[in-house]
Design a protein around this motif. Structure first.
Motif, PDB file in Angstrom:
ATOM      1  N   ILE A  52       0.876  -1.172   0.000  1.00  0.00           N
ATOM      2  CA  ILE A  52       0.000   0.000   0.000  1.00  0.00           C
ATOM      3  C   ILE A  52       0.908   1.214   0.000  1.00  0.00           C
ATOM      4  O   ILE A  52       1.699   1.421   0.928  1.00  0.00           O
ATOM      5  CB  ILE A  52      -0.921   0.005   1.225  1.00  0.00           C
ATOM      6  CG1 ILE A  52      -1.792  -1.256   1.221  1.00  0.00           C
ATOM      7  CG2 ILE A  52      -1.802   1.249   1.242  1.00  0.00           C
ATOM      8  CD1 ILE A  52      -2.531  -1.482   2.519  1.00  0.00           C
ATOM      9  N   THR A  53       0.824   2.009  -1.051  1.00  0.00           N
ATOM     10  CA  THR A  53       1.744   3.140  -1.204  1.00  0.00           C
ATOM     11  C   THR A  53       1.109   4.433  -0.700  1.00  0.00           C
ATOM     12  O   THR A  53      -0.104   4.627  -0.792  1.00  0.00           O
ATOM     13  CB  THR A  53       2.160   3.305  -2.676  1.00  0.00           C
ATOM     14  OG1 THR A  53       1.002   3.594  -3.477  1.00  0.00           O
ATOM     15  CG2 THR A  53       2.817   2.042  -3.196  1.00  0.00           C
ATOM     16  N   THR A  54       1.957   5.316  -0.166  1.00  0.00           N
ATOM     17  CA  THR A  54       1.508   6.633   0.292  1.00  0.00           C
ATOM     18  C   THR A  54       2.606   7.645  -0.020  1.00  0.00           C
ATOM     19  O   THR A  54       3.770   7.267  -0.277  1.00  0.00           O
ATOM     20  CB  THR A  54       1.225   6.663   1.812  1.00  0.00           C
ATOM     21  OG1 THR A  54       2.435   6.995   2.524  1.00  0.00           O
ATOM     22  CG2 THR A  54       0.693   5.340   2.319  1.00  0.00           C
ATOM     23  N   PRO A  55       2.298   8.940   0.014  1.00  0.00           N
ATOM     24  CA  PRO A  55       3.316   9.963  -0.244  1.00  0.00           C
ATOM     25  C   PRO A  55       4.433  10.001   0.793  1.00  0.00           C
ATOM     26  O   PRO A  55       5.497  10.563   0.551  1.00  0.00           O
ATOM     27  CB  PRO A  55       2.506  11.272  -0.217  1.00  0.00           C
ATOM     28  CG  PRO A  55       1.090  10.873  -0.439  1.00  0.00           C
ATOM     29  CD  PRO A  55       0.956   9.525   0.190  1.00  0.00           C
ATOM     30  N   GLU A  56       4.197   9.383   1.962  1.00  0.00           N
ATOM     31  CA  GLU A  56       5.175   9.421   3.051  1.00  0.00           C
ATOM     32  C   GLU A  56       5.896   8.087   3.254  1.00  0.00           C
ATOM     33  O   GLU A  56       6.575   7.883   4.259  1.00  0.00           O
ATOM     34  CB  GLU A  56       4.488   9.845   4.344  1.00  0.00           C
ATOM     35  CG  GLU A  56       3.904  11.258   4.272  1.00  0.00           C
ATOM     36  CD  GLU A  56       3.174  11.654   5.533  1.00  0.00           C
ATOM     37  OE1 GLU A  56       3.325  10.953   6.567  1.00  0.00           O
ATOM     38  OE2 GLU A  56       2.438  12.655   5.502  1.00  0.00           O
ATOM     39  N   GLY A  57       5.768   7.192   2.298  1.00  0.00           N
ATOM     40  CA  GLY A  57       6.358   5.863   2.426  1.00  0.00           C
ATOM     41  C   GLY A  57       5.277   4.814   2.254  1.00  0.00           C
ATOM     42  O   GLY A  57       4.112   5.138   2.022  1.00  0.00           O
ATOM     43  N   HIS A  58       5.660   3.563   2.397  1.00  0.00           N
ATOM     44  CA  HIS A  58       4.741   2.489   2.036  1.00  0.00           C
ATOM     45  C   HIS A  58       4.550   1.475   3.159  1.00  0.00           C
ATOM     46  O   HIS A  58       5.366   1.362   4.075  1.00  0.00           O
ATOM     47  CB  HIS A  58       5.242   1.787   0.777  1.00  0.00           C
ATOM     48  CG  HIS A  58       5.699   2.733  -0.281  1.00  0.00           C
ATOM     49  ND1 HIS A  58       4.943   3.818  -0.690  1.00  0.00           N
ATOM     50  CD2 HIS A  58       6.866   2.801  -0.993  1.00  0.00           C
ATOM     51  CE1 HIS A  58       5.589   4.487  -1.624  1.00  0.00           C
ATOM     52  NE2 HIS A  58       6.762   3.893  -1.812  1.00  0.00           N
ATOM     53  N   ILE A  59       3.456   0.730   3.047  1.00  0.00           N
ATOM     54  CA  ILE A  59       3.105  -0.316   4.000  1.00  0.00           C
ATOM     55  C   ILE A  59       3.116  -1.649   3.258  1.00  0.00           C
ATOM     56  O   ILE A  59       2.534  -1.765   2.181  1.00  0.00           O
ATOM     57  CB  ILE A  59       1.710  -0.064   4.597  1.00  0.00           C
ATOM     58  CG1 ILE A  59       1.676   1.288   5.331  1.00  0.00           C
ATOM     59  CG2 ILE A  59       1.313  -1.205   5.549  1.00  0.00           C
ATOM     60  CD1 ILE A  59       0.272   1.747   5.698  1.00  0.00           C
ATOM     61  N   LEU A  60       3.769  -2.632   3.824  1.00  0.00           N
ATOM     62  CA  LEU A  60       3.834  -3.965   3.223  1.00  0.00           C
ATOM     63  C   LEU A  60       3.211  -4.967   4.182  1.00  0.00           C
ATOM     64  O   LEU A  60       3.579  -5.008   5.364  1.00  0.00           O
ATOM     65  CB  LEU A  60       5.280  -4.356   2.931  1.00  0.00           C
ATOM     66  CG  LEU A  60       5.514  -5.746   2.317  1.00  0.00           C
ATOM     67  CD1 LEU A  60       4.857  -5.842   0.936  1.00  0.00           C
ATOM     68  CD2 LEU A  60       7.015  -6.039   2.205  1.00  0.00           C
ATOM     69  N   ILE A  61       2.252  -5.750   3.681  1.00  0.00           N
ATOM     70  CA  ILE A  61       1.592  -6.746   4.519  1.00  0.00           C
ATOM     71  C   ILE A  61       2.022  -8.144   4.099  1.00  0.00           C
ATOM     72  O   ILE A  61       1.802  -8.554   2.963  1.00  0.00           O
ATOM     73  CB  ILE A  61       0.067  -6.636   4.424  1.00  0.00           C
ATOM     74  CG1 ILE A  61      -0.405  -5.193   4.625  1.00  0.00           C
ATOM     75  CG2 ILE A  61      -0.588  -7.543   5.481  1.00  0.00           C
ATOM     76  CD1 ILE A  61      -1.905  -5.015   4.507  1.00  0.00           C
TER      77      ILE A  61
END
Length: 287
Positions: A52-61
């Protein structure tokens, strides 16, 4: 219901037989796929991992198998992002086929690992709770940086994911929900932890249950999941949410290939029936 039965049976059979032979697809490179505006499938051929990408970095599940970190990182690069920009690691459940790559991913990215309290011991020991003697279930241990509780959120770059504890498959099995943009609309995505019995002992005269209270946990999780809703259903194994067919539909121009509000209740109902059958079988065997 009929179309889900083979999927649920396959998932249980795969994990139950994992100590003897792991399917090649679990460790094979997967082709990454953009599911929504900021949601990507970056797992192996057979085991899911989601970016899951965001402007402040990403989340990996999830981290798939112990050998999967390089494959997941390659997929992240292939969809145009740098693995070093992953800031948060999450987990559905602490089994070797979904937690195996977390230690290397954490070391490579410097990300913070967030997980449930009940799965923390397994993550930090690298063992399958209740089957610690089965070496084939082991995975590299990884330190949990933050414990998350039921209903709490993880937030990054304007994106919030909510943790829903649905124990049974593992003591701290965590189902994640979050919004995703698909076809210009905001959809509710749900990443189903798992409710298959798989290798778990529900009742055993000699060894006891996989962990105390496992039957009650499953039953409570089915009740909770039965009340939840999702536009987009995701799961830890590719076949559990029909990734191949949905990929084909997406390639053919169906922008809403992953949108199906009927999928979650159908999976819950089928899995609950499978659980009740397994419980009856194990009770009879324990007599």
């Amino acid at each position: 219901m009929k179309r889900l039965a083979p999927v649920l049976a396959a998932g249980a059979a795969l994990l139950a037989g994992a100590a003897q032979a792991q399917p090649a697809s679990w460790s094979a490179p997967g082709e990454p796929l953009q599911i929504g505006d900021n949601l990507y499938s970056v797992g192996t051929e057979g085991i899911a991992a989601f970016l899951i990408t965001t402007p402040e970095g990403h989340i990996l599940i999830d981290g798939a198998m112990p050998t999967s970190a390089p494959l997941i990182e390659a997929s992240i690069r292939k969809v145009g992002f740098d693995p070093k920009d992953v800031k948060i690691l999450l987990n559905t459940h602490a089994h070797f086929d979904h937690s195996g790559g977390l230690a290397q991913l954490k070391a490579d990215t410097g990300a913070t690992l967030i997980a449930s309290a009940a799965d923390r011991p397994a993550l930090e020991s690298g063992a399958y709770v209740g089957s610690e003697e089965v070496a084939a279930f082991d995975f590299p241990p990884v330190k949990v940086d933050r414990v998350i509780g039921d209903g709490e959120t993880v937030e990054l770059g304007g994106v919030a994911l909510t943790a829903h504890l649905t124990p049974g498959h593992s003591p701290g099995c965590t189902t994640w929900t979050f919004p995703v943009q698909i076809g210009g609309k905001t959809r509710q995505a749900l990443l189903y932890c798992s409710t298959s019995v798989a290798a778990n002992r529900l009742v055993s005269k000699d060894e006891g249950p996989q962990y105390p209270g496992i039957v009650e946990d499953y039953q409570a999780s089915f009740e909770k999941l039965g009340q939840m809703k999702a536009d987009v259903f995701l799961a830890p194994h590719a076949e559990q949410f029909g990734l191949t067919k949905k990929r084909e539909r997406l390639a053919a121009g169906d922008a809403e290939a992953f949108v199906d509000p009927t999928e979650l209740p159908a999976v819950v109902a089928a899995s609950k029936a499978a659980f009740e059958t397994a419980l009856k079988t194990q009770k009879e065997a324990a007599r």
